[in-house]
Design a protein around this motif. Structure first.
Motif, PDB file in Angstrom:
ATOM      1  N   ASP A 286     -20.071  23.293  70.697  1.00 54.16           N
ATOM      2  CA  ASP A 286     -19.114  23.384  69.600  1.00 54.16           C
ATOM      3  C   ASP A 286     -17.760  23.925  70.032  1.00 54.16           C
ATOM      4  O   ASP A 286     -16.954  24.273  69.188  1.00 54.16           O
ATOM      5  CB  ASP A 286     -19.688  24.232  68.463  1.00 54.16           C
ATOM      6  CG  ASP A 286     -20.140  25.616  68.951  1.00 54.16           C
ATOM      7  OD1 ASP A 286     -19.815  25.976  70.086  1.00 54.16           O
ATOM      8  OD2 ASP A 286     -20.814  26.302  68.184  1.00 54.16           O
TER       9      ASP A 286
ATOM     10  N   THR B 108     -19.204  13.349  65.453  1.00 52.88           N
ATOM     11  CA  THR B 108     -19.742  12.833  64.194  1.00 52.88           C
ATOM     12  C   THR B 108     -20.027  11.339  64.306  1.00 52.88           C
ATOM     13  O   THR B 108     -20.996  10.846  63.725  1.00 52.88           O
ATOM     14  CB  THR B 108     -18.782  13.113  63.020  1.00 52.88           C
ATOM     15  OG1 THR B 108     -17.449  12.737  63.387  1.00 52.88           O
ATOM     16  CG2 THR B 108     -18.791  14.578  62.645  1.00 52.88           C
TER      17      THR B 108
ATOM     18  N   GLU C  59     -27.115  23.483  68.075  1.00 53.64           N
ATOM     19  CA  GLU C  59     -27.407  23.620  66.652  1.00 53.64           C
ATOM     20  C   GLU C  59     -27.233  22.274  65.940  1.00 53.64           C
ATOM     21  O   GLU C  59     -26.165  21.682  65.951  1.00 53.64           O
ATOM     22  CB  GLU C  59     -26.503  24.692  66.043  1.00 53.64           C
ATOM     23  CG  GLU C  59     -26.927  26.098  66.522  1.00 53.64           C
ATOM     24  CD  GLU C  59     -25.991  27.216  66.138  1.00 53.64           C
ATOM     25  OE1 GLU C  59     -26.406  28.368  66.238  1.00 53.64           O
ATOM     26  OE2 GLU C  59     -24.851  26.933  65.741  1.00 53.64           O
TER      27      GLU C  59
ATOM     28  N   LEU D 269     -22.604  16.150  66.326  1.00 53.22           N
ATOM     29  CA  LEU D 269     -22.257  17.110  65.266  1.00 53.22           C
ATOM     30  C   LEU D 269     -22.802  16.566  63.949  1.00 53.22           C
ATOM     31  O   LEU D 269     -22.360  15.525  63.476  1.00 53.22           O
ATOM     32  CB  LEU D 269     -20.732  17.288  65.188  1.00 53.22           C
ATOM     33  CG  LEU D 269     -20.180  18.143  64.037  1.00 53.22           C
ATOM     34  CD1 LEU D 269     -20.741  19.552  64.046  1.00 53.22           C
ATOM     35  CD2 LEU D 269     -18.654  18.185  64.074  1.00 53.22           C
ATOM     36  N   THR D 270     -23.763  17.277  63.394  1.00 55.74           N
ATOM     37  CA  THR D 270     -24.528  16.742  62.270  1.00 55.74           C
ATOM     38  C   THR D 270     -24.501  17.691  61.064  1.00 55.74           C
ATOM     39  O   THR D 270     -24.026  18.824  61.153  1.00 55.74           O
ATOM     40  CB  THR D 270     -26.007  16.585  62.684  1.00 55.74           C
ATOM     41  OG1 THR D 270     -26.551  17.908  62.878  1.00 55.74           O
ATOM     42  CG2 THR D 270     -26.139  15.782  63.972  1.00 55.74           C
ATOM     43  N   HIS D 271     -25.082  17.216  59.987  1.00 57.30           N
ATOM     44  CA  HIS D 271     -25.288  18.088  58.827  1.00 57.30           C
ATOM     45  C   HIS D 271     -26.072  19.337  59.223  1.00 57.30           C
ATOM     46  O   HIS D 271     -25.869  20.405  58.650  1.00 57.30           O
ATOM     47  CB  HIS D 271     -26.039  17.342  57.733  1.00 57.30           C
ATOM     48  CG  HIS D 271     -25.191  16.348  56.999  1.00 57.30           C
ATOM     49  ND1 HIS D 271     -24.173  16.728  56.157  1.00 57.30           N
ATOM     50  CD2 HIS D 271     -25.191  15.003  57.007  1.00 57.30           C
ATOM     51  CE1 HIS D 271     -23.590  15.645  55.656  1.00 57.30           C
ATOM     52  NE2 HIS D 271     -24.187  14.584  56.170  1.00 57.30           N
TER      53      HIS D 271
ATOM     54  N   TYR E 284     -25.772  21.176  61.863  1.00 57.67           N
ATOM     55  CA  TYR E 284     -24.849  22.229  62.334  1.00 57.67           C
ATOM     56  C   TYR E 284     -24.219  22.947  61.149  1.00 57.67           C
ATOM     57  O   TYR E 284     -24.099  24.177  61.139  1.00 57.67           O
ATOM     58  CB  TYR E 284     -23.764  21.620  63.234  1.00 57.67           C
ATOM     59  CG  TYR E 284     -22.843  22.651  63.859  1.00 57.67           C
ATOM     60  CD1 TYR E 284     -23.171  23.260  65.064  1.00 57.67           C
ATOM     61  CD2 TYR E 284     -21.652  23.024  63.241  1.00 57.67           C
ATOM     62  CE1 TYR E 284     -22.341  24.203  65.648  1.00 57.67           C
ATOM     63  CE2 TYR E 284     -20.809  23.969  63.811  1.00 57.67           C
ATOM     64  CZ  TYR E 284     -21.159  24.560  65.008  1.00 57.67           C
ATOM     65  OH  TYR E 284     -20.334  25.498  65.568  1.00 57.67           O
ATOM     66  N   ILE E 285     -23.791  22.175  60.158  1.00 61.31           N
ATOM     67  CA  ILE E 285     -23.182  22.773  58.961  1.00 61.31           C
ATOM     68  C   ILE E 285     -24.211  23.631  58.229  1.00 61.31           C
ATOM     69  O   ILE E 285     -23.920  24.754  57.804  1.00 61.31           O
ATOM     70  CB  ILE E 285     -22.636  21.673  58.020  1.00 61.31           C
ATOM     71  CG1 ILE E 285     -21.734  20.687  58.766  1.00 61.31           C
ATOM     72  CG2 ILE E 285     -21.926  22.302  56.813  1.00 61.31           C
ATOM     73  CD1 ILE E 285     -20.377  21.172  59.129  1.00 61.31           C
ATOM     74  N   GLU E 286     -25.433  23.113  58.111  1.00 61.79           N
ATOM     75  CA  GLU E 286     -26.475  23.882  57.415  1.00 61.79           C
ATOM     76  C   GLU E 286     -26.715  25.219  58.108  1.00 61.79           C
ATOM     77  O   GLU E 286     -26.794  26.261  57.466  1.00 61.79           O
ATOM     78  CB  GLU E 286     -27.795  23.097  57.403  1.00 61.79           C
ATOM     79  CG  GLU E 286     -27.901  22.145  56.232  1.00 61.79           C
ATOM     80  CD  GLU E 286     -28.878  21.010  56.503  1.00 61.79           C
ATOM     81  OE1 GLU E 286     -29.822  21.206  57.283  1.00 61.79           O
ATOM     82  OE2 GLU E 286     -28.660  19.920  55.943  1.00 61.79           O
TER      83      GLU E 286
ATOM     84  N   ASN F  70     -24.760  26.920  60.099  1.00 63.77           N
ATOM     85  CA  ASN F  70     -23.620  27.831  60.215  1.00 63.77           C
ATOM     86  C   ASN F  70     -22.855  28.090  58.928  1.00 63.77           C
ATOM     87  O   ASN F  70     -22.048  29.006  58.879  1.00 63.77           O
ATOM     88  CB  ASN F  70     -22.660  27.314  61.285  1.00 63.77           C
ATOM     89  CG  ASN F  70     -23.255  27.496  62.662  1.00 63.77           C
ATOM     90  OD1 ASN F  70     -23.532  28.609  63.075  1.00 63.77           O
ATOM     91  ND2 ASN F  70     -23.489  26.396  63.354  1.00 63.77           N
ATOM     92  N   ALA F  71     -23.059  27.271  57.910  1.00 63.61           N
ATOM     93  CA  ALA F  71     -22.311  27.466  56.662  1.00 63.61           C
ATOM     94  C   ALA F  71     -23.222  27.782  55.493  1.00 63.61           C
ATOM     95  O   ALA F  71     -22.899  28.619  54.660  1.00 63.61           O
ATOM     96  CB  ALA F  71     -21.491  26.224  56.329  1.00 63.61           C
ATOM     97  N   ASP F  72     -24.353  27.115  55.431  1.00 64.44           N
ATOM     98  CA  ASP F  72     -25.170  27.246  54.234  1.00 64.44           C
ATOM     99  C   ASP F  72     -25.953  28.559  54.222  1.00 64.44           C
ATOM    100  O   ASP F  72     -26.449  28.990  53.201  1.00 64.44           O
ATOM    101  CB  ASP F  72     -26.143  26.065  54.115  1.00 64.44           C
ATOM    102  CG  ASP F  72     -25.383  24.760  53.965  1.00 64.44           C
ATOM    103  OD1 ASP F  72     -24.151  24.807  53.785  1.00 64.44           O
ATOM    104  OD2 ASP F  72     -26.011  23.694  54.022  1.00 64.44           O
ATOM    105  N   TYR F  73     -26.034  29.178  55.395  1.00 62.41           N
ATOM    106  CA  TYR F  73     -26.800  30.414  55.522  1.00 62.41           C
ATOM    107  C   TYR F  73     -25.828  31.580  55.524  1.00 62.41           C
ATOM    108  O   TYR F  73     -24.865  31.598  56.277  1.00 62.41           O
ATOM    109  CB  TYR F  73     -27.582  30.371  56.837  1.00 62.41           C
ATOM    110  CG  TYR F  73     -28.394  31.607  57.107  1.00 62.41           C
ATOM    111  CD1 TYR F  73     -29.663  31.751  56.568  1.00 62.41           C
ATOM    112  CD2 TYR F  73     -27.881  32.621  57.891  1.00 62.41           C
ATOM    113  CE1 TYR F  73     -30.407  32.881  56.825  1.00 62.41           C
ATOM    114  CE2 TYR F  73     -28.626  33.757  58.151  1.00 62.41           C
ATOM    115  CZ  TYR F  73     -29.890  33.888  57.614  1.00 62.41           C
ATOM    116  OH  TYR F  73     -30.620  35.005  57.869  1.00 62.41           O
ATOM    117  N   ARG F  74     -26.044  32.564  54.672  1.00 61.51           N
ATOM    118  CA  ARG F  74     -25.196  33.768  54.680  1.00 61.51           C
ATOM    119  C   ARG F  74     -25.749  34.758  55.675  1.00 61.51           C
ATOM    120  O   ARG F  74     -26.895  35.158  55.583  1.00 61.51           O
ATOM    121  CB  ARG F  74     -25.165  34.402  53.277  1.00 61.51           C
ATOM    122  CG  ARG F  74     -24.217  33.756  52.327  1.00 61.51           C
ATOM    123  CD  ARG F  74     -22.752  34.206  52.514  1.00 61.51           C
ATOM    124  NE  ARG F  74     -22.563  35.562  52.010  1.00 61.51           N
ATOM    125  CZ  ARG F  74     -22.342  36.598  52.791  1.00 61.51           C
ATOM    126  NH1 ARG F  74     -22.268  36.470  54.083  1.00 61.51           N
ATOM    127  NH2 ARG F  74     -22.180  37.792  52.275  1.00 61.51           N
ATOM    128  N   SER F  75     -24.927  35.158  56.648  1.00 63.15           N
ATOM    129  CA  SER F  75     -25.417  36.091  57.684  1.00 63.15           C
ATOM    130  C   SER F  75     -25.532  37.480  57.086  1.00 63.15           C
ATOM    131  O   SER F  75     -25.003  37.783  56.027  1.00 63.15           O
ATOM    132  CB  SER F  75     -24.477  36.104  58.862  1.00 63.15           C
ATOM    133  OG  SER F  75     -23.260  36.714  58.505  1.00 63.15           O
TER     134      SER F  75
END
Lengths: 408, 408
Positions: free
Chosen positions: B233, B314, B280, B395-397, B399-401, B403-408
């Motif tokens: 990335d 992508t 990822e 680079l796929t969904h 990676y977004i899931e 790194n973005a959809d999960y709150r650290s």
């Protein structure tokens, strides 16, 4: 090119009411270059005496129209001038066919409008590597010439769109010596956006008179602080073009005028920010303010490292105040940084200082802040006076959908 | 750190059967640094006489353990040596607390194992900006020391995982002067992966004897062709560490031996590629071969521009043979390119040559090729002898899931 999806949530309420610029007229047409059921060719014709300046992509694989424009800028300035733009096909990486297409289109524009061919500038945006069906454009030139009118900037902005979800325009008025001059600009761009001019086309017009050499220099300087400070995905297009025409129709000379430069910068910044706000899949608009760097160049390097980091862009999409990723990006930028002098803020919230999380930091406050649509990430390096501001958007499932799920 | 998701589709069938390295023993424990219900601390102890070499992140915001390792590498080489690694917390951007934690952990390792503190190396990987709960590690050191055994490389590889979906190991055996020496290595890493050593920890052991200065130089050279040629990335970690211990227990001196260097490079490349295969969200493994560049450095710049382009990554995810985006990336890389000398292939399919699409190109064939899991993109610049190969993933969904959809 990806399908046009719903309008960006960051889009302005509507297209602005741009002042008509005396000395320039526009026409658009549906030539069927690639898209159906929409306009895809725009012609602008500027009166004799217009100064034309341009800034272009630095890509080593730049397109045939860009190479042609670069050869012409700064050349003969007599006679009228014209800009012809098509969307749907970039005429990039099309070998000698690309040059042939540019020659055929520019000669046809010259024949239809009477503008000398050395003053006919073209841009093409869209798919790379397919031959431009230039005959479809050539066939429409007489219609375009007949339809030219002053009040058609919005239509021009619409005809040049590709994956854009809204047309982009901005304007300013400046008083110079008791008289008013106007600046109106349009732009397109939403993906393949990075500094050094990304897939972006920008056309700006003014009725002020500005000497060509001065206009060229001004445009270059202002581009560094506006269009070269935005990034959507770090990718740079083969076709980026910014052209500006100063018709002089107002009779006011703005060469070297500071108020004019300031107004032009505001128009350029507005257009640049609109491009970010139409970033593919964008749901957040992010301003990154870097101060205290060892130099302005270092500040810009830090700002762009933050703006281009996929991990930061996904954290923003996830509304996660993940400042550790900001530390990471500063570390990787290659520009000078001292971990223990660094401070980081999200909006007014001081997140980190002196090499660690701030004692006043509240994760809950930061998480609430991240829910906003417009965000500011401020970094102070604590090293010097260098500063830069860059603008970007988040990286979302929408970007993947537009660029991966769709087969071109 | 994101949640551990299902195993990467690119994962190898299983963990390899690594040769035991005489002179080094391992132990792991669940110390509860951050994760529950899994091991998260690994201790390796190497016999007196072991040469230790290391390569580290170039990040300007590197972590406290990295700074401590860098200060120690090349120092006194008497006595035993130890490596202590925890996952779950990176001990990065933790101010002076970070240094305190490293001091407490290294002193405790020394006390438990008898290894001189100048020969105790530590790594931490996980969340940035939170204080390391070093007391949880210190409390387990006597247990770890009591559990040391030679045959525990797989357990060591498991204890250092963060977002990794599989443990990574590789090995080689080399004949030198009629005797066999072995090399066994383990690695972790899946996000924040880019050249200049990304969030990646690598530990390699051999029973060969290699003089420390020679080992250090060899490791640096091989890193440039292996770990510094992979990218997931483009993000670079604060904590990257590659440590190698040469115990000499085989009695064979491999200093300056070409076969040993070749075997070590193979181990390093295998581990590097496993890191990419655990990228990822990765669903495709991509090798980018650049030849004909003006220099090796130019070739690597082109390769990394392609490997890091979100638009190319992508397109690969979407199984789209979008070679126009490859042209774009070459153009933006900053390295020398001539559009009309460039050729591009996907696998054996010649896509573009001489500045345009190849006459033999079939979109259907290329689209069929893109459905494979392992892809090769080959670019020849037609300018010189420079070459480089880099490896990346799509680079796929996913990676977004992660790194973005999960709150650290």
């Amino acid at each position: 090119m990806a399908k046009i999806t719903k309008v960006s949530p960051l889009a302005p309420a509507g297209f602005p009411d741009l002042p008509v610029i005396d000395g320039v007229r526009f026409a658009t047409v549906a030539a069927g270059v690639r898209y159906q059921g929409r306009t895809d060719v725009m012609l602008a014709v500027m009166d004799p005496g217009t100064s034309v300046a341009g800034v272009f992509t630095r890509s080593a694989t730049r397109s045939a129209p860009v190479l042609d424009c670069q050869a012409k800028i700064g050349g003969p300035s007599d006679g009228a001038a014209a800009i012809l733009v098509n969307s749907g096909n970039a005429n990039a990486f099309t070998g000698h066919h690309g040059q042939t297409s540019v020659a055929k289109v520019t000669r046809a524009v010259s024949a239809a409008t009477g503008v000398p061919v050395e003053r006919v500038f073209t841009s093409s945006t869209g798919v790379i590597g397919e031959p431009l069906p230039h005959e479809r454009i050539v066939a429409k030139l007489d219609d375009l010439n007949a339809a030219l009118k002053a009040d058609a900037l919005k239509e021009a902005a619409q005809a040049i769109m590709t994956t854009d979800t809204f047309p982009k325009g901005a304007s300013a008025r400046v008083e110079i010596g008791g008289k008013t001059v106007s600046i109106s600009g349009i732009a397109k761009g939403s993906g393949m956006i990075a500094p050094d001019m990304a897939t972006m086309l920008v056309y700006i017009f003014t009725d002020a008179r500005v000497e060509q050499g001065a206009l060229q220099q001004l445009l270059g300087e202002l581009t560094d602080r506006t269009f070269n400070c935005i990034t959507v995905d770090s990718d740079t297009s083969t076709s980026d073009t910014l052209l500006m025409g100063a018709t002089g129709a107002s009779g006011v000379d703005a060469t070297g005028n500071a108020a004019f430069a300031e107004a032009l910068e505001a128009v350029m910044l507005d257009l640049a920010q609109q491009v970010v706000k139409d970033g593919e899949g964008a749901t957040k608009f992010v301003e990154i303010r870097v101060t205290g760097a060892a130099s302005d160049a270092d500040a810009k390097a830090h700002g762009l490292a933050i703006a281009n980091s996929p991990l930061i862009k996904t954290a923003i999409a996830g509304e996660d105040p993940n400042w550790g990723r900001v530390v990471m990006a500063i570390g990787k930028s290659g520009a000078a940084a001292d971990r223990d002098r660094l401070s980081i803020s999200f909006g007014d919230i001081l997140v980190a200082e002196k090499g660690w999380v701030s004692p006043s930091y509240s994760e809950a406050d930061a998480a609430a802040y991240m829910k906003r649509q417009d965000l500011v990430i401020a970094v102070d390096l604590g090293l010097g006076e260098g500063r830069a501001t860059v603008w970007t958007c988040d990286l979302t499932h929408g970007y993947i959908e537009i660029n991966a799920d769709y087969r071109s």
